[in-house]
Enzyme design. Sequence first.
Site, PDB file in Angstrom:
ATOM      1  N   LYS A  74       0.838  -1.200   0.000  1.00  4.11           N
ATOM      2  CA  LYS A  74       0.000   0.000   0.000  1.00  4.11           C
ATOM      3  C   LYS A  74       0.876   1.255   0.000  1.00  4.11           C
ATOM      4  CE  LYS A  74      -3.789  -2.498   2.108  1.00  4.11           C
ATOM      5  NZ  LYS A  74      -4.513  -2.923   3.325  1.00  4.11           N
ATOM      6  N   ASP A 121     -11.196   2.478   3.681  1.00  2.00           N
ATOM      7  CA  ASP A 121     -11.426   1.030   3.555  1.00  2.00           C
ATOM      8  C   ASP A 121     -12.917   0.726   3.384  1.00  2.00           C
ATOM      9  OD1 ASP A 121      -9.247  -0.641   3.417  1.00  2.00           O
ATOM     10  OD2 ASP A 121      -8.945  -0.750   5.593  1.00  2.00           O
ATOM     11  N   GLN A 126      -4.848  -1.529   9.520  1.00  2.80           N
ATOM     12  CA  GLN A 126      -4.675  -2.858   8.934  1.00  2.80           C
ATOM     13  C   GLN A 126      -5.221  -3.925   9.888  1.00  2.80           C
ATOM     14  OE1 GLN A 126      -3.360  -3.546   5.740  1.00  2.80           O
ATOM     15  NE2 GLN A 126      -4.182  -5.559   6.203  1.00  2.80           N
TER      16      GLN A 126
END
Length: 282
Positions: free
Chosen positions: A52, A119, A96
Amino acid sequence: MQIIDGKAAAALLRAEVAAAVAARVAGGRRAPALAVVLVGDDPASGVYVRNKVKACAETGIRSIEHRLGAGVAEAELLALVEALNADADVDGILVQLPLPPQCDATRVIEAIDPAKDVDGFHPVNAGRLALGLPGFVPCTPAGCLRLLKGVHADLAGAEALVIGRSTIVGRPMAALLVGESATVTIAHSRSRDLPALVGRADIVVAAVGRPELVRGSWLKPGATVIDVGINRVTGPDGSARLVGDVAFVEAVEVAGAVTPVPGGVGPMTIACLMENTLRAAG
Ligand code: NAD
């Protein structure tokens, strides 16, 4: 038979994002900024975060990494999220997953400002997707839909089967397909006769986490198959390799189009994260 090139599609999307970021910066605005929070030292999470951060660099997005120890208290993680919410120089926040057991993922996700939830996991964004309203869409299903649209100009009326009902892939994928006017079935661990469900689907999205669960012989000839699964298996010679939830070698004999693993959905997921971060920057 088409092997859907997720790598190429992702490179194209990253290039689009990079051009938009460059135009912003040329216009005197700051680059979009993504805060990535990594808790603990899960090796897979480490790889995802690295990829990422690399994609941010490639698209001109500023990435800000926060690494916290595996033993961090939930309150400390929540305080970091609050600080990132309040920071006007941060556009997107990504925590995460998975988190260590002392940190409740639901509580942490709910603490993220929905406007920075790139997200798309916050209940506000999940709810907006369920209602067909604009919001942040989780990156993996968003990437799957892009790949599907590369094959099918119109998904209206298509028989679509989503295998898996997780909140990060299966459910939002089904909502996106409903939004495209597909006829959607969701299969899961309690479904009966998965082969029969697969056999009537024009579109199969497999997000299960079981190596090669879906066999080629189950597929309707010409079906489009999007394989989200990432499973590490050990071959007879002891070497490790990644396989999807679909038996790829069998599927190419029957399907009309299929994504490979790796090189299918994975790269698109990250490219969609870049796109969401650009959008979050406004
Ligand atoms: P999950 O474990 O949260 O959900 C799996 C789902 O599969 C569950 O809803 C379960 O009911 C269903 N299931 C289990 N066994 C089944 C069976 N025999 N038949 C039908 N359904 C069954 O997993 P997830 O987070 O949705 O991830 C699924 C897979 O996708 C994993 O391999 C994961 O690594 C991968 N993944 C890939 C990406 C990517 O970017 N490519 C992103 C997220 C997840």
